[in-house]
Design an enzyme around this catalytic site. Structure first.
Site, PDB file in Angstrom:
ATOM      1  N   LYS A   3       0.847  -1.205   0.000  1.00 29.69           N
ATOM      2  CA  LYS A   3       0.000   0.000   0.000  1.00 29.69           C
ATOM      3  C   LYS A   3       0.878   1.250   0.000  1.00 29.69           C
ATOM      4  O   LYS A   3       0.642   2.204  -0.741  1.00 29.69           O
ATOM      5  CB  LYS A   3      -0.898  -0.041   1.251  1.00 29.69           C
ATOM      6  CG  LYS A   3      -2.076   0.882   1.193  1.00 29.69           C
ATOM      7  CD  LYS A   3      -3.020   0.662   2.370  1.00 29.69           C
ATOM      8  CE  LYS A   3      -4.012  -0.454   2.100  1.00 29.69           C
ATOM      9  NZ  LYS A   3      -5.043  -0.572   3.145  1.00 29.69           N
ATOM     10  N   LEU A  15     -16.748  10.978   7.507  1.00 25.05           N
ATOM     11  CA  LEU A  15     -16.789  10.979   6.037  1.00 25.05           C
ATOM     12  C   LEU A  15     -17.558   9.780   5.500  1.00 25.05           C
ATOM     13  O   LEU A  15     -17.637   8.731   6.143  1.00 25.05           O
ATOM     14  CB  LEU A  15     -15.371  11.005   5.451  1.00 25.05           C
ATOM     15  CG  LEU A  15     -14.438   9.803   5.647  1.00 25.05           C
ATOM     16  CD1 LEU A  15     -14.743   8.641   4.722  1.00 25.05           C
ATOM     17  CD2 LEU A  15     -13.009  10.239   5.436  1.00 25.05           C
ATOM     18  N   LYS A  39     -19.968   9.420  17.437  1.00 22.56           N
ATOM     19  CA  LYS A  39     -19.811   8.612  16.225  1.00 22.56           C
ATOM     20  C   LYS A  39     -20.704   7.365  16.276  1.00 22.56           C
ATOM     21  O   LYS A  39     -21.411   7.053  15.312  1.00 22.56           O
ATOM     22  CB  LYS A  39     -18.337   8.208  16.080  1.00 22.56           C
ATOM     23  CG  LYS A  39     -18.046   7.318  14.905  1.00 22.56           C
ATOM     24  CD  LYS A  39     -18.319   7.994  13.585  1.00 22.56           C
ATOM     25  CE  LYS A  39     -18.208   7.007  12.436  1.00 22.56           C
ATOM     26  NZ  LYS A  39     -18.537   7.572  11.141  1.00 22.56           N
ATOM     27  N   PHE A  46     -31.674   8.803   3.594  1.00 26.88           N
ATOM     28  CA  PHE A  46     -31.572   7.497   4.264  1.00 26.88           C
ATOM     29  C   PHE A  46     -32.935   6.835   4.427  1.00 26.88           C
ATOM     30  O   PHE A  46     -33.146   6.027   5.320  1.00 26.88           O
ATOM     31  CB  PHE A  46     -30.852   7.619   5.616  1.00 26.88           C
ATOM     32  CG  PHE A  46     -29.353   7.571   5.459  1.00 26.88           C
ATOM     33  CD1 PHE A  46     -28.702   8.566   4.756  1.00 26.88           C
ATOM     34  CD2 PHE A  46     -28.602   6.536   5.974  1.00 26.88           C
ATOM     35  CE1 PHE A  46     -27.329   8.516   4.564  1.00 26.88           C
ATOM     36  CE2 PHE A  46     -27.224   6.480   5.793  1.00 26.88           C
ATOM     37  CZ  PHE A  46     -26.588   7.474   5.087  1.00 26.88           C
ATOM     38  N   LEU A  47     -33.866   7.222   3.564  1.00 29.18           N
ATOM     39  CA  LEU A  47     -35.210   6.657   3.643  1.00 29.18           C
ATOM     40  C   LEU A  47     -35.553   5.927   2.343  1.00 29.18           C
ATOM     41  O   LEU A  47     -36.708   5.786   1.991  1.00 29.18           O
ATOM     42  CB  LEU A  47     -36.218   7.785   3.919  1.00 29.18           C
ATOM     43  CG  LEU A  47     -37.417   7.421   4.787  1.00 29.18           C
ATOM     44  CD1 LEU A  47     -36.974   6.945   6.165  1.00 29.18           C
ATOM     45  CD2 LEU A  47     -38.360   8.600   4.931  1.00 29.18           C
ATOM     46  N   ASN A  48     -34.491   5.500   1.631  1.00 28.97           N
ATOM     47  CA  ASN A  48     -34.735   4.782   0.383  1.00 28.97           C
ATOM     48  C   ASN A  48     -34.808   3.287   0.672  1.00 28.97           C
ATOM     49  O   ASN A  48     -33.829   2.688   1.088  1.00 28.97           O
ATOM     50  CB  ASN A  48     -33.598   5.089  -0.619  1.00 28.97           C
ATOM     51  CG  ASN A  48     -33.969   4.602  -2.001  1.00 28.97           C
ATOM     52  OD1 ASN A  48     -35.140   4.633  -2.371  1.00 28.97           O
ATOM     53  ND2 ASN A  48     -32.995   4.118  -2.739  1.00 28.97           N
ATOM     54  N   GLY A  93     -24.522  -1.937   4.353  1.00 26.52           N
ATOM     55  CA  GLY A  93     -23.386  -2.847   4.518  1.00 26.52           C
ATOM     56  C   GLY A  93     -22.140  -2.003   4.646  1.00 26.52           C
ATOM     57  O   GLY A  93     -22.188  -0.873   5.125  1.00 26.52           O
ATOM     58  N   CYS A 121     -18.424   0.007   7.917  1.00 25.34           N
ATOM     59  CA  CYS A 121     -18.741   0.828   9.092  1.00 25.34           C
ATOM     60  C   CYS A 121     -20.068   0.468   9.767  1.00 25.34           C
ATOM     61  O   CYS A 121     -20.060  -0.108  10.853  1.00 25.34           O
ATOM     62  CB  CYS A 121     -18.724   2.304   8.724  1.00 25.34           C
ATOM     63  SG  CYS A 121     -17.058   2.897   8.368  1.00 25.34           S
TER      64      CYS A 121
HETATM   65  N1  LIG Z   1     -14.116   3.891   5.723  1.00 28.26           N
HETATM   66  C1  LIG Z   1     -14.906   4.863   6.143  1.00 28.26           C
HETATM   67  O1  LIG Z   1     -15.737   5.384   5.407  1.00 28.26           O
HETATM   68  C2  LIG Z   1     -14.817   5.375   7.560  1.00 28.26           C
HETATM   69  C3  LIG Z   1     -15.519   6.530   7.922  1.00 28.26           C
HETATM   70  C4  LIG Z   1     -15.440   6.984   9.242  1.00 28.26           C
HETATM   71  C5  LIG Z   1     -14.713   6.258  10.184  1.00 28.26           C
HETATM   72  N2  LIG Z   1     -14.064   5.121   9.799  1.00 28.26           N
HETATM   73  C6  LIG Z   1     -13.308   4.395  10.797  1.00 28.26           C
HETATM   74  O2  LIG Z   1     -11.949   4.610  10.510  1.00 28.26           O
HETATM   75  C7  LIG Z   1     -11.172   3.467  10.861  1.00 28.26           C
HETATM   76  C8  LIG Z   1     -10.398   2.988   9.640  1.00 28.26           C
HETATM   77  O3  LIG Z   1     -11.324   2.539   8.675  1.00 28.26           O
HETATM   78  P1  LIG Z   1     -10.890   2.235   7.171  1.00 28.26           P
HETATM   79  O4  LIG Z   1     -12.141   1.986   6.427  1.00 28.26           O
HETATM   80  O5  LIG Z   1      -9.967   3.270   6.685  1.00 28.26           O
HETATM   81  O6  LIG Z   1     -10.078   0.864   7.383  1.00 28.26           O
HETATM   82  P2  LIG Z   1      -9.006   0.203   6.399  1.00 28.26           P
HETATM   83  O7  LIG Z   1      -8.977  -1.229   6.753  1.00 28.26           O
HETATM   84  O8  LIG Z   1      -9.275   0.628   4.986  1.00 28.26           O
HETATM   85  O9  LIG Z   1      -7.618   0.894   6.814  1.00 28.26           O
HETATM   86  C9  LIG Z   1      -6.919   0.587   7.967  1.00 28.26           C
HETATM   87  C10 LIG Z   1      -5.429   0.670   7.648  1.00 28.26           C
HETATM   88  O10 LIG Z   1      -4.673   0.555   8.860  1.00 28.26           O
HETATM   89  C11 LIG Z   1      -3.498  -0.176   8.557  1.00 28.26           C
HETATM   90  N3  LIG Z   1      -2.899  -0.667   9.793  1.00 28.26           N
HETATM   91  C12 LIG Z   1      -3.243  -1.757  10.535  1.00 28.26           C
HETATM   92  N4  LIG Z   1      -2.436  -1.844  11.611  1.00 28.26           N
HETATM   93  C13 LIG Z   1      -1.597  -0.801  11.559  1.00 28.26           C
HETATM   94  C14 LIG Z   1      -0.554  -0.334  12.412  1.00 28.26           C
HETATM   95  N5  LIG Z   1      -0.238  -0.979  13.520  1.00 28.26           N
HETATM   96  N6  LIG Z   1       0.108   0.784  12.049  1.00 28.26           N
HETATM   97  C15 LIG Z   1      -0.209   1.456  10.916  1.00 28.26           C
HETATM   98  N7  LIG Z   1      -1.180   1.058  10.077  1.00 28.26           N
HETATM   99  C16 LIG Z   1      -1.862  -0.049  10.396  1.00 28.26           C
HETATM  100  C17 LIG Z   1      -3.957  -1.255   7.608  1.00 28.26           C
HETATM  101  O11 LIG Z   1      -2.889  -1.814   6.889  1.00 28.26           O
HETATM  102  C18 LIG Z   1      -4.933  -0.447   6.726  1.00 28.26           C
HETATM  103  O12 LIG Z   1      -4.274   0.114   5.605  1.00 28.26           O
HETATM  104  C19 LIG Z   1     -12.174   2.461  11.413  1.00 28.26           C
HETATM  105  O13 LIG Z   1     -12.260   2.605  12.797  1.00 28.26           O
HETATM  106  C20 LIG Z   1     -13.478   2.897  10.786  1.00 28.26           C
HETATM  107  O14 LIG Z   1     -14.597   2.479  11.518  1.00 28.26           O
HETATM  108  C21 LIG Z   1     -14.075   4.684   8.523  1.00 28.26           C
END
Ligand SMILES: NC(=O)c1ccc[n+]([C@@H]2O[C@H](COP(=O)([O-])OP(=O)(O)OC[C@H]3O[C@@H](n4cnc5c(N)ncnc54)[C@H](O)[C@@H]3O)[C@@H](O)[C@H]2O)c1
Length: 441
Positions: A42, A159, A211, A256-258, A264, A267
């Site tokens: 990555k 986001l 959140k 959010f009413l669709n 899924g 999150c």
């Molecule tokens: N995806 C969303 O839309 C969204 C929105 C709001 C909040 N969140 C929250 O944000 C957090 C991350 O979600 P995401 O969707 O980006 O997850 P993701 O799985 O896409 O990304 C997590 C990243 O963390 C990395 N990682 C794991 N262990 C690590 C470490 N020790 N050091 C550094 N990097 C490490 C992984 O390799 C991965 O790239 C979650 O708690 C999620 O609930 C996500």
């Protein structure tokens, strides 16, 4: 530590969906940013300015700021600790295997990896979604490992995938869980380039709960309309019209009413389960028992979709060809985590259907996790010789499909619209048997 006119240097620890977006957007706001991940592939892609995920506008920002030198990436915690004044923690908090609770071990790993290298004052800012109480525990651990010159803040992220860049650059609110005026001041300075955004300053537990509560509310709204869809199915009423009529009530609103296949992704499902699990631990389980029903309604939609499709092909999927439109959990994303679309496709495959899936951007991810399904490179190819077509992710490309062109390639003009995204009369006029969740035949 910089500040007072000298811009802070930021790190973003964990560069997945949230972190890659946050890093690129903070560079866009003018900061020097260093992104870190434990996944070397990555990081290699990000260093080339390539986005590891499909997210509108993200790759443009990554290329721009990797090019300008304002945005760099590393796998070294030592380098990150030396570089950053403010460290944003964006690692995953997935559902634990076989349990509802969230796995917060990645956050512990970040603290344990970063803290030993922190030899000057800095602020560590959690953005991941966590069970209430996590920030307080991590703050104590951080203090123990790094000393009093390092502080923790919690700044949950709201986001939406598919709009992640825009949401980060134009958030509707910022929540700052802090334990000192200094931490608040630093974060206000970091977010100042965003302009006039409402900022709510709270303690740790409130920030964490905002959140969880936001996701619980959104999930409830979706499951509410899908519960109405179940009642509509039992009475031959039309949930789409019901939803439209409800939406004119300003107290309810239409978002959010669709009605459809439900939610899924990475999150909502895991977050409402983690919220219930945490409430259980806190002895507040009764308060959230309704979320069990929200989850159950959501999962029943998937089963109902399979039932409708089976019904349309004569009661069994054996020797039946099924064209599936959509693999991502929602349009404008390649995220297939807990995707309702893939779940339905897999269930039909398990019942003996010959399933072929097409998605504009999520095919590679889908193929990796579900290698036994068939995949095609276009909507028409996925639906060739199909006995039934299922629309499971409401990509605009599918909404724009010509019922006549699709009708030319299928074996039988049967379609189930899992997202209530198509204009039923247009499809029926083109000779299709059109069915949708929550709507009369
Ligand atoms: N995806 C969303 O839309 C969204 C929105 C709001 C909040 N969140 C929250 O944000 C957090 C991350 O979600 P995401 O969707 O980006 O997850 P993701 O799985 O896409 O990304 C997590 C990243 O963390 C990395 N990682 C794991 N262990 C690590 C470490 N020790 N050091 C550094 N990097 C490490 C992984 O390799 C991965 O790239 C979650 O708690 C999620 O609930 C996500």
């Amino acid at each position: 530590m910089r500040g007072a006119g000298v811009p802070y240097r930021l790190t973003v620890l964990g560069t997945g969906y949230l972190g890659a977006t946050h890093a690129a957007c903070m560079a866009e706001l003018g900061f020097e940013v260093l992104g870190l991940d434990v996944d070397p592939d990555k990081i290699a892609r990000l260093q080339r300015g390539e986005s590891p995920i499909w997210e509108p506008g993200l790759e443009t920002l990554l290329r721009k700021h990797v090019g300008s030198g304002r945005l760099r990436f590393t796998t070294s915690y030592e380098e990150a600790a030396a570089f950053g004044d403010v460290h944003f923690v964006c690692v995953g908090t997935p559902q634990k295997q076989g349990e509802f609770a969230a796995d917060v071990s990645f956050l512990d790993q970040v603290v344990d990896s970063l803290a030993p290298h922190l030899d000057r004052g800095c602020l560590v800012v959690g953005k991941s979604t966590v069970p209430v109480g996590t920030a307080q525990r991590l703050a104590a651990r951080l203090r123990e490992l790094a000393g009093d010159h390092v502080e923790l803040a919690w700044n949950p992220e709201f986001l939406r995938e598919g709009f992640a860049v825009d949401d980060t650059l134009h958030p509707d609110r910022i929540v700052l869980g802090v334990t000192s005026p200094k931490a608040e001041m630093i974060l206000r300075e970091v977010y100042a380039p965003l302009g006039d955004v409402p900022i709510v300053v709270t303690d740790f537990p409130t920030a964490e709960l905002v959140k969880s509560a936001a996701n619980a509310f959104l999930a409830t709204k979706i499951s509410f309309i899908n519960a109405m869809a179940e009642v509509c199915e039992a009475t031959q009423a039309d949930v789409k019209l019901l939803s439209k009529a409800l939406s004119y009530d300003e107290r309810i609103g239409g978002r959010f009413l669709n009605p459809g296949l439900g939610f899924g992704g990475g999150c909502l499902p895991k977050d409402i389960r983690a919220f219930m699990a945490r409430a259980d631990e806190l002895g507040a389980d009764q308060a959230l028992s309704f979320l069990r029903e929200v989850d159950a309604i959501n999962m029943r939609r998937r089963a109902r979709m399979v039932d409708l499709a089976r019904d349309m092909v004569g009661g069994s999927f054996r020797n039946r060809v099924v064209g599936v439109l959509g693999a991502a959990f929602k349009p404008n994303s390649d995220d297939i985590r807990d995707s309702p679309a893939l779940d339905v496709a897999v269930k039909i495959g398990q019942e003996g259907g010959a399933v072929t899936v097409y998605d504009p951007v999520a095919l590679d991810n889908a193929r990796k996790t579900q290698p036994t399904l068939g995949y095609a490179q276009s909507a028409l190819d996925a639906c060739r010789d199909a006995d039934v077509v299922l629309l499971l992710t409401e990509w605009q490309e599918f909404v724009d499909l010509s019922p006549h062109a699709l009708g030319e390639v299928v074996a039988v003009r049967n379609i189930v619209d899992g997202r209530n995204a198509l204009d039923a009369p247009t499809w029926r006029e083109a000779g299709w048997i059109y069915r949708a969740l929550g709507r009369p035949q």
